[in-house]
Design a protein around this motif. Structure first.
Motif, PDB file in Angstrom:
ATOM      1  N   ALA A  16       0.834  -1.269   0.026  1.00 63.44           N
ATOM      2  CA  ALA A  16       0.130  -0.445   0.047  1.00 63.44           C
ATOM      3  C   ALA A  16       0.850   1.382   0.230  1.00 63.44           C
ATOM      4  O   ALA A  16       0.256   1.932  -1.102  1.00 63.44           O
ATOM      5  CB  ALA A  16      -1.121  -0.220   1.169  1.00 63.44           C
ATOM      6  N   VAL A  17       1.840   1.341   0.474  1.00 60.94           N
ATOM      7  CA  VAL A  17       3.045   2.630   0.685  1.00 60.94           C
ATOM      8  C   VAL A  17       3.896   2.418  -0.674  1.00 60.94           C
ATOM      9  O   VAL A  17       3.740   3.377  -1.018  1.00 60.94           O
ATOM     10  CB  VAL A  17       3.753   1.999   2.106  1.00 60.94           C
ATOM     11  CG1 VAL A  17       5.350   3.127   1.828  1.00 60.94           C
ATOM     12  CG2 VAL A  17       3.766   2.472   2.937  1.00 60.94           C
ATOM     13  N   GLN A  23       2.557   6.427  -6.571  1.00 64.22           N
ATOM     14  CA  GLN A  23       1.568   7.598  -7.077  1.00 64.22           C
ATOM     15  C   GLN A  23       1.623   9.409  -7.001  1.00 64.22           C
ATOM     16  O   GLN A  23       1.864  10.035  -7.651  1.00 64.22           O
ATOM     17  CB  GLN A  23       0.030   7.325  -6.966  1.00 64.22           C
ATOM     18  CG  GLN A  23      -0.361   5.811  -7.517  1.00 64.22           C
ATOM     19  CD  GLN A  23      -1.303   6.471  -8.930  1.00 64.22           C
ATOM     20  OE1 GLN A  23      -1.442   6.610  -9.070  1.00 64.22           O
ATOM     21  NE2 GLN A  23      -0.552   4.911  -9.109  1.00 64.22           N
ATOM     22  N   LEU A  24       2.333   9.325  -6.096  1.00 67.19           N
ATOM     23  CA  LEU A  24       2.561  10.769  -5.495  1.00 67.19           C
ATOM     24  C   LEU A  24       3.920  11.176  -6.691  1.00 67.19           C
ATOM     25  O   LEU A  24       4.058  12.163  -6.696  1.00 67.19           O
ATOM     26  CB  LEU A  24       3.352  10.882  -4.169  1.00 67.19           C
ATOM     27  CG  LEU A  24       2.154  11.266  -3.176  1.00 67.19           C
ATOM     28  CD1 LEU A  24       2.373  10.741  -1.329  1.00 67.19           C
ATOM     29  CD2 LEU A  24       1.787  12.288  -3.163  1.00 67.19           C
ATOM     30  N   LEU A  27       2.625  12.124  -9.393  1.00 71.16           N
ATOM     31  CA  LEU A  27       1.948  13.761  -9.387  1.00 71.16           C
ATOM     32  C   LEU A  27       2.842  14.492  -9.269  1.00 71.16           C
ATOM     33  O   LEU A  27       2.680  15.694  -9.907  1.00 71.16           O
ATOM     34  CB  LEU A  27       0.526  13.178  -8.735  1.00 71.16           C
ATOM     35  CG  LEU A  27      -0.558  12.514  -9.118  1.00 71.16           C
ATOM     36  CD1 LEU A  27      -1.663  13.029  -7.468  1.00 71.16           C
ATOM     37  CD2 LEU A  27      -1.265  12.953  -9.674  1.00 71.16           C
ATOM     38  N   GLU A  28       3.718  14.286  -8.465  1.00 70.37           N
ATOM     39  CA  GLU A  28       4.705  15.123  -8.249  1.00 70.37           C
ATOM     40  C   GLU A  28       5.288  15.627  -9.507  1.00 70.37           C
ATOM     41  O   GLU A  28       5.316  17.146  -9.670  1.00 70.37           O
ATOM     42  CB  GLU A  28       5.781  15.220  -7.708  1.00 70.37           C
ATOM     43  CG  GLU A  28       5.104  14.984  -6.367  1.00 70.37           C
ATOM     44  CD  GLU A  28       5.048  16.216  -5.032  1.00 70.37           C
ATOM     45  OE1 GLU A  28       4.853  17.327  -6.347  1.00 70.37           O
ATOM     46  OE2 GLU A  28       4.718  15.880  -3.639  1.00 70.37           O
ATOM     47  N   ALA A  29       5.904  14.907 -10.934  1.00 70.27           N
ATOM     48  CA  ALA A  29       6.541  14.768 -11.892  1.00 70.27           C
ATOM     49  C   ALA A  29       5.266  15.630 -12.495  1.00 70.27           C
ATOM     50  O   ALA A  29       5.745  16.974 -13.081  1.00 70.27           O
ATOM     51  CB  ALA A  29       6.822  13.511 -12.210  1.00 70.27           C
ATOM     52  N   ARG A  30       4.133  15.473 -12.668  1.00 76.79           N
ATOM     53  CA  ARG A  30       3.042  16.304 -13.220  1.00 76.79           C
ATOM     54  C   ARG A  30       2.438  17.662 -13.341  1.00 76.79           C
ATOM     55  O   ARG A  30       2.522  18.542 -14.162  1.00 76.79           O
ATOM     56  CB  ARG A  30       1.897  15.177 -13.238  1.00 76.79           C
ATOM     57  CG  ARG A  30       1.230  16.127 -13.957  1.00 76.79           C
ATOM     58  CD  ARG A  30      -0.141  14.520 -14.172  1.00 76.79           C
ATOM     59  NE  ARG A  30      -1.531  14.891 -14.405  1.00 76.79           N
ATOM     60  CZ  ARG A  30      -3.098  14.536 -14.574  1.00 76.79           C
ATOM     61  NH1 ARG A  30      -3.098  13.531 -13.702  1.00 76.79           N
ATOM     62  NH2 ARG A  30      -3.682  14.768 -15.333  1.00 76.79           N
ATOM     63  N   ARG A  31       2.657  17.643 -11.845  1.00 83.67           N
ATOM     64  CA  ARG A  31       2.574  19.435 -11.408  1.00 83.67           C
ATOM     65  C   ARG A  31       4.023  20.140 -11.309  1.00 83.67           C
ATOM     66  O   ARG A  31       3.138  20.986 -12.296  1.00 83.67           O
ATOM     67  CB  ARG A  31       2.765  19.071  -9.684  1.00 83.67           C
ATOM     68  CG  ARG A  31       2.082  20.551  -9.232  1.00 83.67           C
ATOM     69  CD  ARG A  31       1.591  20.649  -7.993  1.00 83.67           C
ATOM     70  NE  ARG A  31       3.219  20.150  -7.421  1.00 83.67           N
ATOM     71  CZ  ARG A  31       3.045  20.493  -5.658  1.00 83.67           C
ATOM     72  NH1 ARG A  31       2.222  20.888  -5.340  1.00 83.67           N
ATOM     73  NH2 ARG A  31       4.243  19.489  -5.362  1.00 83.67           N
TER      74      ARG A  31
END
Length: 271
Positions: A16-17, A23-24, A27-31
């Motif tokens: 889970a971690v 995913q984080l 998303l950080e790269a996408r931001r």
């Protein structure tokens, strides 16, 4: 995210971690890729301003100004909505990651870290016989080349022990009273299970309670058979309940000639 290799390895073993962290990272790269953009109102206003400037410079004012402005507004609204959505996703995932790392996920990570510690100490034990009792670099040289090589390897391995214990501390610390956990660490309860201070050599106890590890402590830890990684704050507390508190040993008590000789001897290689 921690740069501790053992900590990262332990968390990677918790599905889970590992999923949330992956995913984080996405998303950080996408931001970062989205960068900064004009808001819808500013984007629409820019169309008006650009049209007026072009007209002043000799052009015709666009007949489709409304269409152009509306498109700029819609495009910017979509970009802004994406940025807000990505930011909301990051905040939500970070909160869930904190939850996982302070509940069942921590126990799984600490269990994995315990396996790493046991495997490491098993490897340490393979090098101990070559020392033939040597307790310093000088004594290892006197024993012979095999002892010298073993001392070099063990000296470097002290660094690995430090990394393992730092990972243990990082994972355990958020699980309970930080001050109490620090007290338990300074009494040696995070090093071995069932600790009985009276049965531990004073120089070893000093390393155990201060975190100032050396080769002799590593050898002791590998051979004691009770080295551990507790899987929860409560487990450490339970281990400490019946132990008499003797405090942290004073350096002056353990400053024997043998200790001074060992401490003053330069290692054959640095970790």
């Amino acid at each position: 995210m921690s740069t501790n290799t053992e900590e990262k390895k332990a968390w990677a073993a918790v599905p889970a971690v590992a999923h949330i962290e992956a995913q984080l990272a996405t998303l950080e790269a996408r931001r970062r890729a989205l960068g900064d953009a004009l808001g819808p109102d500013m984007a629409r206003r820019k169309v008006y301003d650009d049209a007026a400037r072009a007209t002043v410079e000799g052009g015709d004012f666009p007949a489709d100004i409304g269409k152009r402005a509306a498109k700029a507004y819609r495009d910017s609204l979509e970009a802004e909505s994406e940025a807000l959505g990505v930011r909301a996703g990051i905040d939500s995932l970070k909160a869930h990651l904190t939850y996982l790392k302070t509940t069942d996920g921590a126990e799984l990570a600490l269990t994995e870290l315990g396996k790493s510690l046991m495997a490491f100490l098993a490897e340490v034990r393979e090098h101990i016989p070559a020392l033939e009792g040597a307790r310093s670099a000088e004594e290892a040289i006197q024993v012979g080349s095999d002892a010298t090589e073993a001392w070099k390897w063990l000296t470097a391995a002290v660094g690995r022990l430090k990394v393992l214990r730092a990972a243990q501390w990082n994972i355990l610390r958020p699980l309970g009273d930080g001050q109490r956990l620090r007290e338990l660490r300074e009494k040696g309860h995070l090093e071995v299970a069932g600790l009985k201070p009276d049965d531990v050599p004073r120089d070893v106890l000093h390393s155990m309670t201060t975190g100032l590890y050396d080769v002799n402590y590593l050898v002791y830890l590998a051979n004691i058979g009770t080295a551990w990684v507790p899987t929860s704050f409560d487990e450490v507390e339970a281990e400490a309940e019946d132990v008499v508190d003797i405090g942290v040993p004073d350096d002056s008590v353990i400053d024997s000639p043998r200790r001074r000789d060992t401490a003053s001897s330069a290692p054959l290689t640095s970790p």
